[in-house]
Design a protein around this motif. Structure first.
Motif, short mmCIF file in Angstrom:
data_model
loop_
_atom_site.label_atom_id
_atom_site.label_comp_id
_atom_site.label_asym_id
_atom_site.label_seq_id
_atom_site.Cartn_x
_atom_site.Cartn_y
_atom_site.Cartn_z
N GLU A 18 0.83 -1.20 0.00
CA GLU A 18 0.00 0.00 0.00
C GLU A 18 0.87 1.25 0.00
O GLU A 18 0.52 2.26 -0.62
N THR A 25 0.78 6.98 -6.63
CA THR A 25 -0.39 7.82 -6.88
C THR A 25 -0.08 9.28 -6.57
O THR A 25 -0.45 10.19 -7.32
N GLN A 45 -5.53 8.95 3.05
CA GLN A 45 -6.90 9.06 3.57
C GLN A 45 -7.89 8.37 2.64
O GLN A 45 -8.77 7.66 3.10
N ARG A 46 -7.71 8.55 1.34
CA ARG A 46 -8.61 7.89 0.37
C ARG A 46 -8.51 6.37 0.47
O ARG A 46 -9.52 5.67 0.41
N ILE A 47 -7.30 5.86 0.63
CA ILE A 47 -7.12 4.40 0.74
C ILE A 47 -7.75 3.90 2.03
O ILE A 47 -8.41 2.86 2.04
N GLU A 49 -10.24 5.17 3.65
CA GLU A 49 -11.69 5.25 3.56
C GLU A 49 -12.28 4.11 2.73
O GLU A 49 -13.36 3.65 3.00
N ARG A 50 -11.54 3.65 1.73
CA ARG A 50 -12.07 2.56 0.91
C ARG A 50 -11.87 1.20 1.58
O ARG A 50 -12.48 0.22 1.20
N THR A 51 -10.97 1.14 2.57
CA THR A 51 -10.74 -0.08 3.32
C THR A 51 -11.63 -0.05 4.55
O THR A 51 -11.41 0.74 5.45
N LYS A 52 -12.61 -0.91 4.57
CA LYS A 52 -13.54 -0.92 5.71
C LYS A 52 -12.82 -1.39 6.96
O LYS A 52 -12.30 -2.49 7.02
N PHE A 89 -17.89 5.16 10.26
CA PHE A 89 -16.50 5.56 10.06
C PHE A 89 -16.00 6.56 11.11
O PHE A 89 -14.95 7.16 10.94
#
Length: 127
Positions: A18, A25, A45-47, A49-52, A89
């Motif tokens: 990651e 990115t 932060q985006r990663i 948020e997509r990982t529960k 979240f």
């Protein structure tokens, strides 16, 4: 390659694969140049948020604030709070001067031992 601690710090909580993905990115977002710490932090932060991440906190849990990348909590480090709401979240923490909603990705507090929590919670609600 990163040129400052601010570019590296946000990725230290991620797995090595990651970390590589975040850096690539961030470089793309910076137009092929070395990205700023802010860009790296936004990609992390985006990663996250997509990982529960399961929210394991419970209403009534007593916590001690650890100020960490959350300017709203400055000056409250070491203070006590009670979890007053648990969302998908985030959690809402009740303190002496109001309530604060904090995202799980930042987790600016540490849980306390159950027995300790019960006694402090009892004091808080007046038992």
């Amino acid at each position: 390659m990163p040129t400052s601690e601010g570019q590296v710090r946000p990725i230290t909580k991620l797995e090595p694969q990651e970390q590589w993905e975040v850096w690539q990115t961030a470089v793309e977002l910076a137009g092929g140049k070395v990205p700023t710490g802010r860009i790296v932090k936004d990609v992390v932060q985006r990663i996250m948020e997509r990982t529960k991440v399961p929210n394991t906190y419970q209403i009534g849990e007593v916590c001690q604030i650890v100020v960490k990348d959350n300017p709203e909590l400055r000056g409250k480090g070491g203070c006590w709070a009670i979890v007053s709401a648990v969302n998908e979240f985030s959690c809402t923490l009740r303190m002496w001067d109001g309530e604060y909603t904090v995202g799980l990705g930042k987790v600016p507090y540490q849980k306390k031992l159950h027995g300790y929590c019960i006694s402090l919670y009892s004091l808080w609600i007046g038992y």
